[in-house]
Design an enzyme around this catalytic site. Sequence first.
Site, PDB file in Angstrom:
ATOM      1  N   ARG A   1     -25.026  -2.923   7.239  1.00 40.54           N
ATOM      2  CA  ARG A   1     -24.610  -4.298   6.946  1.00 40.54           C
ATOM      3  C   ARG A   1     -24.991  -5.244   8.074  1.00 40.54           C
ATOM      4  O   ARG A   1     -25.164  -6.445   7.874  1.00 40.54           O
ATOM      5  CB  ARG A   1     -23.105  -4.322   6.674  1.00 40.54           C
ATOM      6  CG  ARG A   1     -22.401  -5.599   6.619  1.00 40.54           C
ATOM      7  CD  ARG A   1     -22.079  -6.217   5.288  1.00 40.54           C
ATOM      8  NE  ARG A   1     -22.055  -5.527   4.060  1.00 40.54           N
ATOM      9  CZ  ARG A   1     -20.960  -5.358   3.313  1.00 40.54           C
ATOM     10  NH1 ARG A   1     -19.792  -5.728   3.796  1.00 40.54           N
ATOM     11  NH2 ARG A   1     -21.031  -4.792   2.122  1.00 40.54           N
TER      12      ARG A   1
ATOM     13  N   LYS B   1       0.868  -1.192   0.000  1.00 39.26           N
ATOM     14  CA  LYS B   1       0.000   0.000   0.000  1.00 39.26           C
ATOM     15  C   LYS B   1       0.908   1.247   0.000  1.00 39.26           C
ATOM     16  O   LYS B   1       1.859   1.307   0.770  1.00 39.26           O
ATOM     17  CB  LYS B   1      -0.868   0.001   1.262  1.00 39.26           C
ATOM     18  CG  LYS B   1      -2.139   0.776   1.140  1.00 39.26           C
ATOM     19  CD  LYS B   1      -3.108   0.402   2.268  1.00 39.26           C
ATOM     20  CE  LYS B   1      -4.515   0.774   1.929  1.00 39.26           C
ATOM     21  NZ  LYS B   1      -5.502   0.295   2.913  1.00 39.26           N
TER      22      LYS B   1
ATOM     23  N   GLU C   1     -18.752  -6.244  10.053  1.00 38.12           N
ATOM     24  CA  GLU C   1     -19.689  -5.556  10.953  1.00 38.12           C
ATOM     25  C   GLU C   1     -20.749  -6.510  11.491  1.00 38.12           C
ATOM     26  O   GLU C   1     -21.186  -6.365  12.639  1.00 38.12           O
ATOM     27  CB  GLU C   1     -20.343  -4.382  10.227  1.00 38.12           C
ATOM     28  CG  GLU C   1     -19.420  -3.188   9.995  1.00 38.12           C
ATOM     29  CD  GLU C   1     -18.521  -3.339   8.780  1.00 38.12           C
ATOM     30  OE1 GLU C   1     -18.632  -4.354   8.069  1.00 38.12           O
ATOM     31  OE2 GLU C   1     -17.700  -2.427   8.549  1.00 38.12           O
TER      32      GLU C   1
HETATM   33  C1  LIG Z   1     -18.522  -2.649   4.971  1.00 38.85           C
HETATM   34  C2  LIG Z   1     -17.381  -1.683   5.023  1.00 38.85           C
HETATM   35  N1  LIG Z   1     -16.752  -1.480   6.204  1.00 38.85           N
HETATM   36  C3  LIG Z   1     -15.732  -0.598   6.282  1.00 38.85           C
HETATM   37  C4  LIG Z   1     -15.307   0.094   5.169  1.00 38.85           C
HETATM   38  C5  LIG Z   1     -14.212   1.134   5.279  1.00 38.85           C
HETATM   39  N2  LIG Z   1     -13.055   0.759   4.468  1.00 38.85           N
HETATM   40  C6  LIG Z   1     -12.804   1.328   3.307  1.00 38.85           C
HETATM   41  S1  LIG Z   1     -11.469   0.734   2.569  1.00 38.85           S
HETATM   42  C7  LIG Z   1     -11.136  -0.284   3.901  1.00 38.85           C
HETATM   43  C8  LIG Z   1      -9.939  -1.168   3.924  1.00 38.85           C
HETATM   44  C9  LIG Z   1      -9.963  -2.089   2.731  1.00 38.85           C
HETATM   45  O1  LIG Z   1      -8.836  -2.946   2.803  1.00 38.85           O
HETATM   46  P1  LIG Z   1      -8.509  -3.818   1.540  1.00 38.85           P
HETATM   47  O2  LIG Z   1      -9.730  -4.483   1.070  1.00 38.85           O
HETATM   48  O3  LIG Z   1      -7.359  -4.662   1.919  1.00 38.85           O
HETATM   49  O4  LIG Z   1      -8.106  -2.771   0.407  1.00 38.85           O
HETATM   50  P2  LIG Z   1      -6.795  -1.868   0.353  1.00 38.85           P
HETATM   51  O5  LIG Z   1      -7.215  -0.496   0.835  1.00 38.85           O
HETATM   52  O6  LIG Z   1      -5.753  -2.490   1.244  1.00 38.85           O
HETATM   53  O7  LIG Z   1      -6.384  -1.861  -1.082  1.00 38.85           O
HETATM   54  C10 LIG Z   1     -12.126  -0.163   4.843  1.00 38.85           C
HETATM   55  C11 LIG Z   1     -12.153  -0.896   6.126  1.00 38.85           C
HETATM   56  C12 LIG Z   1     -16.009  -0.144   3.961  1.00 38.85           C
HETATM   57  N3  LIG Z   1     -15.684   0.537   2.832  1.00 38.85           N
HETATM   58  N4  LIG Z   1     -17.002  -1.036   3.907  1.00 38.85           N
HETATM   59 MG   LIG Z   2      -5.384  -4.412   1.811  1.00 42.01          MG
END
Ligand SMILES: Cc1ncc(C[n+]2csc(CCOP(=O)(O)OP(=O)(O)O)c2C)c(N)n1
Ligand SMILES: [Mg+2]
Length: 639
Positions: A395, A282, A367
């Site tokens: 959710r 990242k 969640e």
């Molecule tokens: C249901 C839900 N909970 C929380 C979030 C907040 N959120 C946005 S991006 C993220 C992290 C995503 O991690 P990953 O899937 O590994 O993607 P990366 O950012 O590492 O590329 C979170 C928790 C969300 N978008 N949807």
């Molecule tokens: Mg990730």
Amino acid sequence: MSVLESINGPDDLKRLDAGELSRLTVEIRDFLVEAVSQTGGHLGPNLGAVELTVALHRVFDSPRDRILFDTGHQAYVHKLLTGRRDFSRLRRRGGLSGYPSRAESDHDIIENSHASTALSYADGLAKAFALRGEHDRSVVAVVGDGALTGGMCWEALNNIAAGADRPVIIVVNDNGRSYSPTIGGLASHLAHLRVTRGYERALDMIKKTVPRAPVVGPVAYEALHGMKKGLKDVFQPQAMFEDLGMKYVGPIDGHDVEATEHALRRARAFGGPVIVHCITRKGYGYAPAENNEEDCMHGGGAFDPATGESVGKGGVGWTKVFAREMVDIGAERPDVVGITAAMLHPVGLAPFAEAYPDRIFDVGIAEQHAATSAAGLAMGGLHPVVAVYATFLNRAFDQVLMDVALHRQAVTFVLDRAGVTGDDGASHNGMWDLSILQIVPGMRIAVPRDGARLRELLRECLDVSDGPTALRFPKGQVIDDIEAVDRVGGMDVLARHTGSNGARVLLVAAGSMAATAVDVADRLSAQGIGVTVLDPRWVKPLDPALLDEARRHTLVAVVEDNGRVGAVGDAVARLLRDHEVDVPIRTFGIPQEFLDHASRAEIIAEIGLTSQGLARDIIETVARSGETTTTEQPAPTRE
Ligand SMILES: Cc1ncc(C[n+]2csc(CCOP(=O)(O)OP(=O)(O)O)c2C)c(N)n1
Ligand SMILES: [Mg+2]
Ligand SMILES: CC(=O)[C@@H](O)[C@H](O)COP(=O)(O)O
């Protein structure tokens, strides 16, 4: 001309040679840092997806092949490669959305920024293509390691794995982080796979040094196969995916375009459900992001591109008030524990976690599990605080309703980013919670108007032991404390103006709309209209003292930063109706629509929730009701 400028379509991208590809990825990174430094956005995730996205668009033919992005915050490169180069108004009104947008391009298909959904869409799409005989169309879903911790992914994997004749190519973009390092058994499994890079190389070495099986005798073949199996067992425990019936390809260096392309082509040729496990970093290629311990510049506002330091936005946010109070409460209440769904820092539980490391649980982007696990914690004698962004509580609605409330468990849901958030688009506005929680029997909802009331009401929530509570507050800077001038029942009176004409408005302001309501009261008073501003503090159950207060007024107006349907306004109207209090009521809130991305201020103005807009609407309502509206001339008497 830059390489990026030379790309006018996917075919141009496919024609690039290795040197041009290398230059292209550098140009894209420079572009992203410069553009996002001006507008804010998800820099870290997109820097981590540069080579991966280039490879995807070189191997697959979007939009005939469908490329889906889970959560969608990492789709900026996809946008650049599909003709969208003006990022100057990213996430701003009239500019590019920060997520895929069907209105922007037919290369985009998922707009919902709630995580862990892409595999389900992919399963559906693959079934549709198979049924329509469109067997030449690939379905590719890019899912992060964080999103993979969401339960929906596993429901989808269970179905995808059963579809040998409807292949889905799942690209796991594994950077080991959500915001913080991804947690849980899956995360450690992926981590194990990550450290077995040698497996692919060792396997390739065996394949290269020993001729292909058909030309070796059975003994040699068995030896080769035994070596490969040994490698698998020792190095490559991807059994979890293969036991699901999924072919596993990887781990691949997701920053190596050629290697990623090779893996994607293998996956496409496989013709069945397959996982391509890409290892990425990242923030890759931009040191301030790569070295940012907290979240690798996952999201956020404008910043200085030279240093990565954010610019602007000082002051104390609502989240920080919550964070500080939780640490104080933690010292007094050993039964209080915190739960986060992969958002420890964004929801303000990091200080609590630091102070009480045994009393914090990061459940991943889960969640639903958070809510029911909280019910379990409560059944075990603790008082859990589940801190999520308001929109993500959607959710877990059934879990809140049936696993928590039906069992009358003392769980407190703290909903940050409640109300209009704006720049993250329609699926991020926290405009649903006051409606969906209204129908939960036994749920109590507190809506603080300022920091002082947040601290007060959070403690009142934690004193409730016979059922769930929820407390919600908006994104951004907390407003100055507004002290009450009186109290009616358990409600705070924030202003009382006697009018000079018959009209007397009871203005009920939910939570952070209180500051606006006080300003509205001044405007109404200037028109000779009597007005009382009431902060209910708790909007479920409503305080019965509201009834007598309503009877003393000629109009009740309720204002809230939530969708209008089924929320506080409707609850007040139902209370008056059920008790035959015959006073007209107007409800003001967010229209029950999906709002295009824009700033919070722009949206609030557009939907009429500014003090000017509200005052105008209330004055017009009073005028229509026949009460005189100005001290200068009496309203025209009805003919
Ligand atoms: C249901 C839900 N909970 C929380 C979030 C907040 N959120 C946005 S991006 C993220 C992290 C995503 O991690 P990953 O899937 O590994 O993607 P990366 O950012 O590492 O590329 C979170 C928790 C969300 N978008 N949807
Ligand atoms: Mg990730
Ligand atoms: C993609 C996602 O769900 C979050 O990162 C979202 O951008 C919320 O960001 P804030 O924390 O800035 O509200």
